[in-house]
Design an enzyme around this catalytic site. Structure first.
Site, PDB file in Angstrom:
ATOM      1  N   CYS A  18      32.515  56.104  26.499  1.00  0.00           N
ATOM      2  CA  CYS A  18      32.699  55.161  25.288  1.00  0.00           C
ATOM      3  C   CYS A  18      31.385  55.053  24.431  1.00  0.00           C
ATOM      4  O   CYS A  18      30.435  55.120  24.846  1.00  0.00           O
ATOM      5  CB  CYS A  18      32.741  53.726  26.107  1.00  0.00           C
ATOM      6  N   CYS A 311      36.929  37.994  44.422  1.00  0.00           N
ATOM      7  CA  CYS A 311      36.305  38.717  43.512  1.00  0.00           C
ATOM      8  C   CYS A 311      34.867  38.556  43.187  1.00  0.00           C
ATOM      9  O   CYS A 311      34.080  38.750  42.342  1.00  0.00           O
ATOM     10  CB  CYS A 311      37.128  38.268  42.187  1.00  0.00           C
TER      11      CYS A 311
HETATM   12  C1  LIG Z   1      41.539  34.842  41.727  1.00  0.00           C
HETATM   13  S1  LIG Z   1      43.131  34.049  41.116  1.00  0.00           S
HETATM   14  C2  LIG Z   1      44.148  34.571  42.425  1.00  0.00           C
HETATM   15  C3  LIG Z   1      45.664  34.483  42.221  1.00  0.00           C
HETATM   16  C4  LIG Z   1      46.483  35.330  42.882  1.00  0.00           C
HETATM   17  N1  LIG Z   1      46.361  35.276  44.230  1.00  0.00           N
HETATM   18  C5  LIG Z   1      46.792  36.651  42.276  1.00  0.00           C
HETATM   19  O1  LIG Z   1      46.370  37.464  42.941  1.00  0.00           O
HETATM   20  O2  LIG Z   1      47.120  36.476  41.168  1.00  0.00           O
HETATM   21  C6  LIG Z   1      42.602  32.342  42.037  1.00  0.00           C
HETATM   22  C7  LIG Z   1      43.745  31.403  41.589  1.00  0.00           C
HETATM   23  O3  LIG Z   1      43.091  30.169  42.043  1.00  0.00           O
HETATM   24  C8  LIG Z   1      43.567  29.030  41.288  1.00  0.00           C
HETATM   25  N2  LIG Z   1      42.689  27.913  41.583  1.00  0.00           N
HETATM   26  C9  LIG Z   1      41.617  27.519  40.964  1.00  0.00           C
HETATM   27  N3  LIG Z   1      40.947  26.618  41.512  1.00  0.00           N
HETATM   28  C10 LIG Z   1      41.808  26.149  42.221  1.00  0.00           C
HETATM   29  C11 LIG Z   1      41.889  24.761  42.979  1.00  0.00           C
HETATM   30  N4  LIG Z   1      40.930  23.923  42.941  1.00  0.00           N
HETATM   31  N5  LIG Z   1      42.823  24.736  43.933  1.00  0.00           N
HETATM   32  C12 LIG Z   1      43.889  25.463  44.154  1.00  0.00           C
HETATM   33  N6  LIG Z   1      43.885  26.591  43.123  1.00  0.00           N
HETATM   34  C13 LIG Z   1      43.001  27.100  42.354  1.00  0.00           C
HETATM   35  C14 LIG Z   1      43.800  29.487  40.038  1.00  0.00           C
HETATM   36  O4  LIG Z   1      44.982  28.926  39.359  1.00  0.00           O
HETATM   37  C15 LIG Z   1      44.124  30.934  40.341  1.00  0.00           C
HETATM   38  O5  LIG Z   1      45.499  31.230  40.333  1.00  0.00           O
END
Ligand SMILES: C[S@@+](CC[C@H](N)C(=O)[O-])C[C@H]1O[C@@H](n2cnc3c(N)ncnc32)[C@H](O)[C@@H]1O
Length: 353
Positions: A18, A311
């Site tokens: 890049c 992550c």
């Molecule tokens: C890393 S993402 C993973 C989503 C899904 N498993 C994917 O692979 O696309 C984390 C998820 O946690 C949810 N999240 C964040 N804080 C939360 C909470 N306090 N309770 C429930 N879900 C939550 C977010 O909305 C998001 O969808």
């Protein structure tokens, strides 16, 4: 460690591909040759596990950049459009970003310029979907969405929003997840690369095996739920109301899935308690903060298998230590390289009791 690799000169140095490498704050590892790159990402996972005194098998890193990142947020400040500079609060003006999917590489900055010319400083989030580029504009100032309508028509995007309000929507942007098609809400989470979503889902499915009942916690739009439901009944939960509605719609529109119950629930404040944790397998994939409250409840449960996606290796290790203290074994961890050339790494861990 977080900063030391930024300064490191790897023995197998390669030429960064890049032109903005070194100035841009985005990719810090493009000068690492494959052996030292793989070793560094592996070490990020192993170091977090060591920090929590966890011994397990860490499998080799799986490449998951694929066609590139399908999501990117560009900033516009004054005349500059781009990303933040490395170790600075200034913006680096760019004309293209080679780590994005081809549809976004030069179009993201080219689309941001006329938007900024119309409304001034703003942040523009792009998502390349199966049905075109979804554009979400955010600005501190108050504008009616109509201000951008002509521009959205000219850019030919299926949807543009301004501070969460629809500017134009000719069709709802959607992505395929397993057999299902999911219509994207305006601000829901989506894995940054399609390949990482597929890889994480494959590892989740392998960890779940032939289980008949599964809980998918922090399910988002359901990339795991929708694939798991091809063979198992799934309870899915996430705090994102619009995401849960999109998942429910996708389930209703897909033939041949086992029953799915999807619930909006804050799993930090209201984790599933042992009497609710009756499934054969629990999958969880929390944000960077991890799933501490849920792990404390799982540690008291009788669930036989837990598949944890993360992550952030540090919060994963903290949560893993809670599960191990509750009687689980961490059988293996697989690092997944979704955010290629950055100092981030994803992983999937499989726990058994
Ligand atoms: C890393 S993402 C993973 C989503 C899904 N498993 C994917 O692979 O696309 C984390 C998820 O946690 C949810 N999240 C964040 N804080 C939360 C909470 N306090 N309770 C429930 N879900 C939550 C977010 O909305 C998001 O969808």
């Amino acid at each position: 460690m977080a900063d030391s690799y930024l300064l490191a000169e790897p023995a197998d140095r390669v030429e960064p591909f890049c032109p903005y490498f070194g100035s841009c704050g985005g990719c810090t590892l493009q000068h690492f040759g494959p052996p030292s790159y793989m070793a560094l990402k592996q070490e990020l996972v192993e170091m977090a596990l060591r920090g929590a005194q966890i011994e397990t098998t860490v499998l080799p890193l799986i490449e998951a950049h694929g066609d590139g990142r399908r999501r990117a947020t560009l900033h516009a400040r004054g005349k500059a459009v781009g990303y933040m500079r490395a170790r600075s609060h200034d913006l680096l003006d760019i004309t293209a970003c080679p780590i994005l999917v081809p549809a976004l590489q030069s179009r993201a900055s080219a689309m941001t310029r006329p938007i900024a010319a119309t409304i001034g400083d703003c942040d523009v989030a792009f998502t390349a979907t199966d049905t075109g580029i979804d554009v979400a504009v955010h600005t501190e100032k108050k504008f009616k969405p109509e201000r951008l309508t002509l521009l959205a028509q000219r850019l030919g995007v299926p949807r543009m929003t301004l501070n969460g309000e629809i500017v134009l929507q000719s069709r709802i942007p959607s992505v395929k997840m397993g057999k299902a098609t999911v219509e994207l809400p305006i601000a829901s989470f989506l894995q940054a690369t399609a390949m990482a979503e597929g890889t994480l889902a494959r590892l989740v499915l392998e960890g779940v095996g032939s289980a008949k009942t599964v809980a998918d916690l922090f399910c988002g739009l359901g990339p795991f739920t929708l694939r798991l439901a091809e063979t198992a009944r799934v309870y899915a939960a996430d705090a994102d109301k619009a995401g849960i509605a999109a998942l429910q719609l996708a389930v209703r529109n897909t033939r041949g899935l086992k029953p799915v119950t999807a619930q909006m629930r804050d799993l930090f404040r209201e984790p599933l308690v042992p009497t609710e944790l009756t499934q054969d397998v629990v999958v969880f994939d929390p944000p960077r903060a991890g799933a501490e409250a849920q792990s404390r409840e799982l540690a008291k449960s009788k669930v036989k298998t837990i598949v944890a996606v993360s992550c952030e290796p540090k919060t994963f290790a903290r949560d893993a230590a809670i599960l191990i203290a509750g009687g689980y074994r961490l059988e293996k961890v697989t690092p997944v390289d979704q955010f290629a050339w950055s100092g981030h790494v994803e992983l999937v861990g499989v726990f058994k009791r």
